[in-house]
Design an enzyme around this catalytic site. Structure first.
Site, short mmCIF file in Angstrom:
data_model
loop_
_atom_site.label_atom_id
_atom_site.label_comp_id
_atom_site.label_asym_id
_atom_site.label_seq_id
_atom_site.Cartn_x
_atom_site.Cartn_y
_atom_site.Cartn_z
N HIS A 139 43.01 50.03 -31.14
CA HIS A 139 44.21 49.48 -30.49
C HIS A 139 45.48 49.99 -31.18
CE1 HIS A 139 41.47 46.73 -28.47
NE2 HIS A 139 42.47 46.44 -27.66
N HIS A 166 39.79 43.21 -37.33
CA HIS A 166 40.07 44.28 -38.30
C HIS A 166 40.50 43.76 -39.66
CE1 HIS A 166 39.68 47.75 -35.79
NE2 HIS A 166 40.38 47.16 -34.84
#
Ligand SMILES: O=P(O)(O)OC[C@H]1O[C@@H](O)[C@H](O)[C@@H](O)[C@@H]1O
Length: 266
Positions: free
Chosen positions: A41, A94
């Site tokens: 992303h 993440h």
């Protein structure tokens, strides 16, 4: 190939917290099935928005000669990257270093790729690149499997640690990203083949094209695909993304051109 654990599964897998489980909360977009490094992303945001922001910055400078005004898009760019990065960390998709790595990689990709738009290439170029990438990845996957390295290792971990089975989405799997990119590449080649240079439209029909394309893409993206058998899913996923450049570059602007041309004639 960089692998990289994701926090939502690492917390359990690392066994560091067996005595004192941290209070964690997963979200529908937490359960990504690909490896965590670098963040996709952050990378895509940094690459795509760099192309837009750098053009906008130069445009504003050429019109106003104001450094302050032309710096505004770059400030927004950084703010957006920070927001994307924090959200990826917050949902446990993440670790911070993966987001930083993704943003830097995306920024470099944005600079490199904006100078190398593959214009005027023959259809064969896109065709061979698309299928070359697809089969190259398949061969690499099979070859590494023979050596005992399973590139789908992360899917099993995601399934094991995701708190809701329905949050596991096949379109986040590494092979889906690859089929998506290869499909879009072929679509780009077909679009350039059918309408070289695209349609040149005045600003109002162009804005209309963009609005209609956005709505079209929204619906294409929502099309539910059968997830079994896997081969069928990946084939349809490929076709879905072949359609994207065709809709945006040929179909919608062509229809808008036809409509405005007809109106002018009337
Ligand atoms: O690595 P992240 O930030 O979780 O992003 C993963 C996503 O990265 C994108 O680049 C892929 O196209 C998606 O298919 C994937 O789901």
């Amino acid at each position: 190939l960089l692998f990289g654990e994701r926090p939502f599964w690492w917390i359990g897998e690392s066994r560091l917290f067996v005595n004192k489980q941290p209070k964690i909360h997963q979200f529908p977009s937490t359960c990504e099935t690909g490896p965590g490094s670098p963040s996709g992303h952050a990378m895509v945001t940094a690459a795509v928005w760099w192309v837009i922001v750098s053009s906008l910055g130069s445009f504003l400078y050429s019109r106003s000669h104001s450094v302050l005004l032309s710096a505004a898009p770059y400030v927004l760019y950084v703010v957006m990257l920070v927001a994307v990065g924090i959200s990826r960390i917050f949902i446990l998709a993440h670790f911070p270093h993966q987001v930083v790595a993704g943003s830097i990689t995306g920024f470099i990709l944005g600079i490199v790729l904006s100078c190398r738009v593959p214009e005027g290439r023959p259809l064969l170029f896109f065709f061979s690149l698309s299928f070359g990438l697809l089969f190259g990845a398949l061969m690499l996957h099979a070859g590494l499997k023979q050596l005992g390295i399973d590139l789908s290792w992360s899917i099993a971990l995601a399934k094991k640690w995701c708190s809701h089975a329905e949050w596991i989405r096949l379109d986040t799997a590494p092979f889906s990203s690859l089929t998506r990119d290869c499909g879009a590449l072929l679509g780009l080649g077909l679009a350039q083949y059918w309408k070289p240079g695209g349609w040149s439209l005045p600003w109002a029909p162009r804005a209309l094209s963009m609005a209609v394309s956005s709505m079209g893409l929204y619906h294409v993206n929502r099309l539910p695909l059968p997830v079994r058998p896997l081969g069928l899913f990946y084939s349809l996923f490929f076709v879905k993304f072949v359609l994207v450049p065709l809709i945006v570059m040929v179909l919608v602007p062509g229809l808008v051109h036809l409509l405005t041309f007809k109106k002018k004639k009337d």
